[in-house]
Write a protein that holds these residues in place. Sequence first.
Motif, short mmCIF file in Angstrom:
data_model
loop_
_atom_site.label_atom_id
_atom_site.label_comp_id
_atom_site.label_asym_id
_atom_site.label_seq_id
_atom_site.Cartn_x
_atom_site.Cartn_y
_atom_site.Cartn_z
N LYS A 55 0.85 -1.18 0.00
CA LYS A 55 0.00 0.00 0.00
C LYS A 55 0.89 1.23 0.00
O LYS A 55 1.87 1.30 0.75
N VAL A 56 0.59 2.20 -0.84
CA VAL A 56 1.40 3.42 -0.94
C VAL A 56 0.49 4.63 -0.73
O VAL A 56 -0.58 4.73 -1.35
N LYS A 57 0.91 5.55 0.12
CA LYS A 57 0.07 6.70 0.42
C LYS A 57 0.91 7.86 0.96
O LYS A 57 2.07 7.68 1.33
N ILE A 58 0.32 9.03 1.00
CA ILE A 58 0.92 10.18 1.68
C ILE A 58 0.56 10.06 3.16
O ILE A 58 -0.60 9.81 3.52
N ALA A 59 1.55 10.21 4.04
CA ALA A 59 1.32 10.08 5.47
C ALA A 59 0.29 11.12 5.94
O ALA A 59 0.38 12.29 5.57
N GLU A 60 -0.67 10.67 6.73
CA GLU A 60 -1.72 11.55 7.22
C GLU A 60 -1.43 11.99 8.65
O GLU A 60 -0.89 11.23 9.46
N ARG B 189 3.40 -3.24 5.93
CA ARG B 189 2.91 -3.43 4.56
C ARG B 189 2.43 -2.13 3.92
O ARG B 189 1.64 -2.13 2.99
N THR B 190 2.91 -1.01 4.43
CA THR B 190 2.51 0.30 3.91
C THR B 190 3.72 1.20 3.70
O THR B 190 4.62 1.22 4.54
N VAL B 191 3.72 1.91 2.58
CA VAL B 191 4.78 2.88 2.28
C VAL B 191 4.18 4.27 2.43
O VAL B 191 3.18 4.61 1.80
N TYR B 192 4.79 5.08 3.30
CA TYR B 192 4.31 6.44 3.57
C TYR B 192 5.28 7.46 2.98
O TYR B 192 6.50 7.33 3.12
N PHE B 193 4.73 8.50 2.36
CA PHE B 193 5.55 9.60 1.86
C PHE B 193 5.25 10.88 2.63
O PHE B 193 4.09 11.16 2.95
#
Length: 356
Positions: A226-231, A239-243
Amino acid sequence: MITSRKKVVLVEDSPIALEILQQLLKSSPEVDLVGTARDGVEGLEVISRTQPDVVCTDLFMENMDGLELTQRVMAESPRPILVISNFVGKKDVENIFRLLQAGALDVFPKPITGSPTDYAKVRDELITKIRILASMKVDANPQKLSAAIESSTSSSFLGTNPQVTNIASSVQVIAIGASTSSLQTIQKILKQLPQNFSLPIICTLHISGGSLPELVNWLRCECHLKVKIAELGETPTPRTVYFAPENSHLELDVQGKFTYVRATVTEKYCPSITVMFKSLAKYYGRAIAAVLLSGLGSDGAEGLQAISQAGGITIAQHETGGGLFGMVKQANSLNAVQHMLGIEEITPFLLQIVSS
C-alpha cells in the motif's frame, strides 16, 4: 583532478536548443560531447557508434521521440538517459513518469538564454546530473534484481556479523530518503518487496511541487504494498509505504503518530530527509534501518548520522563508477554509512533484515 571525461550523446531537434546545450556541455572539462542527432532514429545510430556514458535527449521530436528512443536504448544497449525538455516541469507529471517507466533516470528542464550567472548555474546543475548518472548502473533485465533477491540468503549480507543480525531482528521500521533523480530506484526497491513485508516504510523525497500525488498513484500500480501520503495523526503500520507531504517536514510525535512541521525560512529542503531521519531516530532508537539514495545536496547526511549514533542500521546507495556524490558523499564524510550497497543489493538487504 578529472580522471576521465564522461562521453555524452545529445539528441535534440531544435537548432537553438542544440546550440545552447552544446555550449553548456563543451564548456565543461568533465564532459566529452561525442555526437549529436536531430531525432531518435539518428540518435540510435550515433549511440551505437560512439557508445556514450550518458544519453541526453529531447522528448518531442519527429520520426522517433525521446520516449521511444529511451525504450529502444534500454532494450538494446542500456545506459543512463537524461531527458532535457520543456515538457518535464511541475505540470508534466504524466510525461515524467512515462519516461521513468521506460527507463530514463532523470529529467532536466530545457535551458533558456539568460544572464552569465544563470548560464553558469544551469551548466553546473546539468554537468552534475550527467556526472552522477554516468556513475549509475542500468540494466535492461529486471530478472537480475529478482535473482539477487532469491540468492540473498546465500549472500548473507547480515549473517557475517552477529551484532548486526541482532540489531536487524529488532528493526521496526524502514526509512528512505531520496531526490527526484532516484524515482526509478525507489520504484525498483519497492516493486521487489512482497505484499506481506512486515515493516512500515517511511519516505521523504525531494520532488517538484504538485507531483507527489501522481507519484503515489504510479507506485501503487508498480508495487505490492500500500502506498500513500502520510496523514496527520496516523500511526505507521506494516505493509505500507508512507511519503512525507510536499510542503511540510514529516516527524513522529511522542506517541509514534505522524505530525507535520512547517519549514523555517532558512531551511533549504522541505520536506527534509534529515528532519525525518532525526525524528525517527529519536522515537525508534536502534529499531530502525535507513536508506539514503543518491541525490544532489547534503540533505539526509546528518539524519543518517543520528540514526547510526542511535544504534540503527544505515545504508547508502553505492554507484558502479565508484564515485560518491551529493547526499551520499556528505553522509560518508560523517562516517554515517554502515553499508554501501548497489541498487540491486538494497532490496535483498531489506528482506534479510526482516527475515533476521
